[in-house]
Design a protein around this motif. Sequence first.
Motif, short mmCIF file in Angstrom:
data_model
loop_
_atom_site.label_atom_id
_atom_site.label_comp_id
_atom_site.label_asym_id
_atom_site.label_seq_id
_atom_site.Cartn_x
_atom_site.Cartn_y
_atom_site.Cartn_z
N ASP A 298 0.84 -1.19 0.00
CA ASP A 298 0.00 0.00 0.00
C ASP A 298 0.88 1.23 0.00
OD1 ASP A 298 -2.28 -1.55 0.07
OD2 ASP A 298 -2.42 -1.51 2.27
N ARG A 299 0.43 2.28 -0.67
CA ARG A 299 1.24 3.49 -0.82
C ARG A 299 1.44 4.18 0.53
NH1 ARG A 299 2.07 0.97 -4.48
NH2 ARG A 299 1.86 1.43 -6.69
N LEU A 300 2.65 4.67 0.73
CA LEU A 300 2.97 5.46 1.91
C LEU A 300 4.07 6.44 1.52
CD1 LEU A 300 5.20 3.55 4.52
CD2 LEU A 300 5.12 2.98 2.09
N PRO A 301 4.24 7.53 2.28
CA PRO A 301 5.31 8.48 1.94
C PRO A 301 6.66 7.77 1.91
CG PRO A 301 3.82 9.45 3.54
CD PRO A 301 3.43 7.99 3.42
N PHE A 302 7.39 7.99 0.82
CA PHE A 302 8.67 7.32 0.63
C PHE A 302 9.63 8.27 -0.06
CE2 PHE A 302 11.26 4.72 -2.46
CZ PHE A 302 12.16 4.24 -1.52
N ARG A 303 10.88 8.30 0.42
CA ARG A 303 11.88 9.18 -0.19
C ARG A 303 13.23 8.48 -0.23
NH1 ARG A 303 12.93 15.58 1.26
NH2 ARG A 303 14.90 15.83 0.12
N ARG A 304 13.90 8.60 -1.37
CA ARG A 304 15.26 8.09 -1.53
C ARG A 304 16.22 9.26 -1.31
NH1 ARG A 304 15.30 6.29 -7.47
NH2 ARG A 304 14.06 8.19 -7.56
N HIS A 305 17.15 9.09 -0.38
CA HIS A 305 18.12 10.16 -0.11
C HIS A 305 19.53 9.66 -0.39
CE1 HIS A 305 20.03 13.65 1.43
NE2 HIS A 305 20.50 13.07 2.52
N GLY A 306 20.27 10.44 -1.16
CA GLY A 306 21.64 10.13 -1.52
C GLY A 306 22.14 11.17 -2.49
N ILE A 307 22.98 10.77 -3.43
CA ILE A 307 23.42 11.68 -4.49
C ILE A 307 22.31 11.73 -5.53
CG2 ILE A 307 25.23 12.18 -6.17
CD1 ILE A 307 26.24 12.07 -3.28
N GLN A 308 21.83 12.91 -5.85
CA GLN A 308 20.64 13.06 -6.69
C GLN A 308 20.97 12.96 -8.18
OE1 GLN A 308 17.45 13.22 -5.36
NE2 GLN A 308 18.56 12.77 -3.47
N ASP A 309 21.42 11.77 -8.60
CA ASP A 309 21.67 11.46 -10.01
C ASP A 309 22.53 12.51 -10.69
OD1 ASP A 309 21.56 9.84 -12.24
OD2 ASP A 309 19.68 10.69 -12.99
N GLU A 310 23.68 12.75 -10.11
CA GLU A 310 24.64 13.70 -10.68
C GLU A 310 26.04 13.22 -10.36
OE1 GLU A 310 25.35 17.26 -7.66
OE2 GLU A 310 23.19 16.87 -7.86
N PHE A 311 27.01 13.75 -11.10
CA PHE A 311 28.40 13.47 -10.76
C PHE A 311 28.76 14.31 -9.55
CE2 PHE A 311 28.44 12.34 -15.33
CZ PHE A 311 28.87 11.02 -15.20
N SER A 312 29.28 13.67 -8.52
CA SER A 312 29.55 14.37 -7.27
C SER A 312 30.65 15.40 -7.43
CB SER A 312 29.90 13.36 -6.18
OG SER A 312 30.87 12.44 -6.63
N LEU A 313 30.59 16.40 -6.59
CA LEU A 313 31.56 17.49 -6.60
C LEU A 313 32.91 17.01 -6.06
CD1 LEU A 313 29.26 20.34 -5.23
CD2 LEU A 313 29.90 19.91 -7.61
N ILE A 314 33.90 17.86 -6.16
CA ILE A 314 35.24 17.58 -5.67
C ILE A 314 35.51 18.46 -4.45
CG2 ILE A 314 37.72 17.63 -6.23
CD1 ILE A 314 36.88 17.28 -9.17
N GLY A 315 36.02 17.86 -3.39
CA GLY A 315 36.31 18.62 -2.19
C GLY A 315 36.63 17.69 -1.04
N PRO A 316 36.91 18.22 0.16
CA PRO A 316 37.18 17.37 1.31
C PRO A 316 35.94 16.56 1.65
CG PRO A 316 36.97 19.66 1.98
CD PRO A 316 37.00 19.66 0.50
N PRO A 317 36.11 15.29 2.02
CA PRO A 317 34.95 14.43 2.28
C PRO A 317 33.94 15.03 3.25
CG PRO A 317 36.91 13.09 2.18
CD PRO A 317 37.37 14.53 2.11
N ALA A 318 34.40 15.61 4.36
CA ALA A 318 33.46 16.16 5.34
C ALA A 318 32.58 17.23 4.72
CB ALA A 318 34.23 16.71 6.54
N ALA A 319 33.16 18.05 3.85
CA ALA A 319 32.39 19.10 3.19
C ALA A 319 31.40 18.51 2.19
CB ALA A 319 33.33 20.07 2.47
N LEU A 320 31.80 17.44 1.52
CA LEU A 320 30.90 16.79 0.57
C LEU A 320 29.71 16.14 1.28
CD1 LEU A 320 33.40 15.12 -1.93
CD2 LEU A 320 32.13 17.25 -2.21
N TYR A 321 29.97 15.50 2.41
CA TYR A 321 28.87 14.90 3.16
C TYR A 321 27.87 15.97 3.60
CZ TYR A 321 31.74 10.69 3.34
OH TYR A 321 32.49 9.59 3.00
N ALA A 322 28.39 17.10 4.02
CA ALA A 322 27.50 18.20 4.43
C ALA A 322 26.72 18.74 3.23
CB ALA A 322 28.32 19.30 5.09
N HIS A 323 27.41 18.90 2.10
CA HIS A 323 26.77 19.45 0.90
C HIS A 323 25.63 18.56 0.44
CE1 HIS A 323 26.29 21.37 -3.03
NE2 HIS A 323 26.32 20.16 -3.56
N TYR A 324 25.85 17.25 0.44
CA TYR A 324 24.82 16.32 -0.03
C TYR A 324 23.89 15.87 1.09
CZ TYR A 324 27.20 16.11 -4.51
OH TYR A 324 27.74 16.45 -5.72
#
Length: 342
Positions: A298-324
Amino acid sequence: MSAAGQDQSTLFRGDEGELRLKDAKSVRGTPAKAMPAFILGEELADLAETDPRIVVATADLANSSRTRDFANRHPDRFIDFGIAERNMITAAAGMASCGLVPYVATFASFAGILAAEAIKTDCAYPRMPVRIIAHHSGISMGFYGTSHHATEDLGMMRTIADLTVVCAADANQLRAILRASVDHPGAMYIRLGRGRDAEVYAQVPADFAFGKATTLREGKDLTIIATGSQVHAAITAADRLAETGASVRVIDMHTIKPLDESAVRAAARETKAILTVEEHNVVGGLGSAVAEVLVDEDRLPFRRHGIQDEFSLIGPPAALYAHYRLDADGVTAVARELLQIN
């Protein structure tokens, strides 16, 4: 590594008490001995003490994966192939065909993406017991950029028949995965972060089983289904949401294939919404696997969270985790949006 003053095994393993690496923003004070990539070689070396079938290989990354620790104890069962990842995996299939159990380690971008064809044809198709250790997955390579980021590997690996796909959340779970993998039938893709994951399991989980998810928190308002590096962030988010009165279930879906469909169905029937969280493209990975199960519910609110179908940016990992929004703050914010909590 053998020259005087050059051996850094103590630093990487954290043998001297609670040695902590100094980069507080990236490491957050995690004890070095609790970091998954840093215990990999040590755990495999321990297993090899009583199992002569175990061999280990790397592609010029013995220090990054700490398979150097295995080489130091079992030099006759360790091979460094140099920068030849596909050859390494094909050779591992040959070793497996002779009765050995090879563990081959390299960056996830080279294992799950560059060498995907070798994994499919040489390992999974003939059901060879090769264990591909894909470390530094997701965006954990930071400044190394797109060629070294692996945000597509889960999607690629889970479409290969007869391949077990599993993600380690921390050091203790990695130990459980390695121990359970030795006699597991067929090929296996084991996905790790960069070895700086915060502790999720205080002890090696005794009840670990491939294909059987672990419920870490119970709840009725929302279920967060996370894997690998995102499990700790999901737990922290659930704790923060509890302060607002929200009841959040947290599931560690360590095995992406075979997926624990019963855990997903139970969450759909017993909680009001589901959020998947992964350090991966939202297309093809954990979120897609869960969605394939939910389509029959049965339908219920559902969301996929991660990288939104794009090539990820370049930077320090901690900053990338915060950005995404893949850190605890970000996962909490996304969950609040789904629950419509101001």
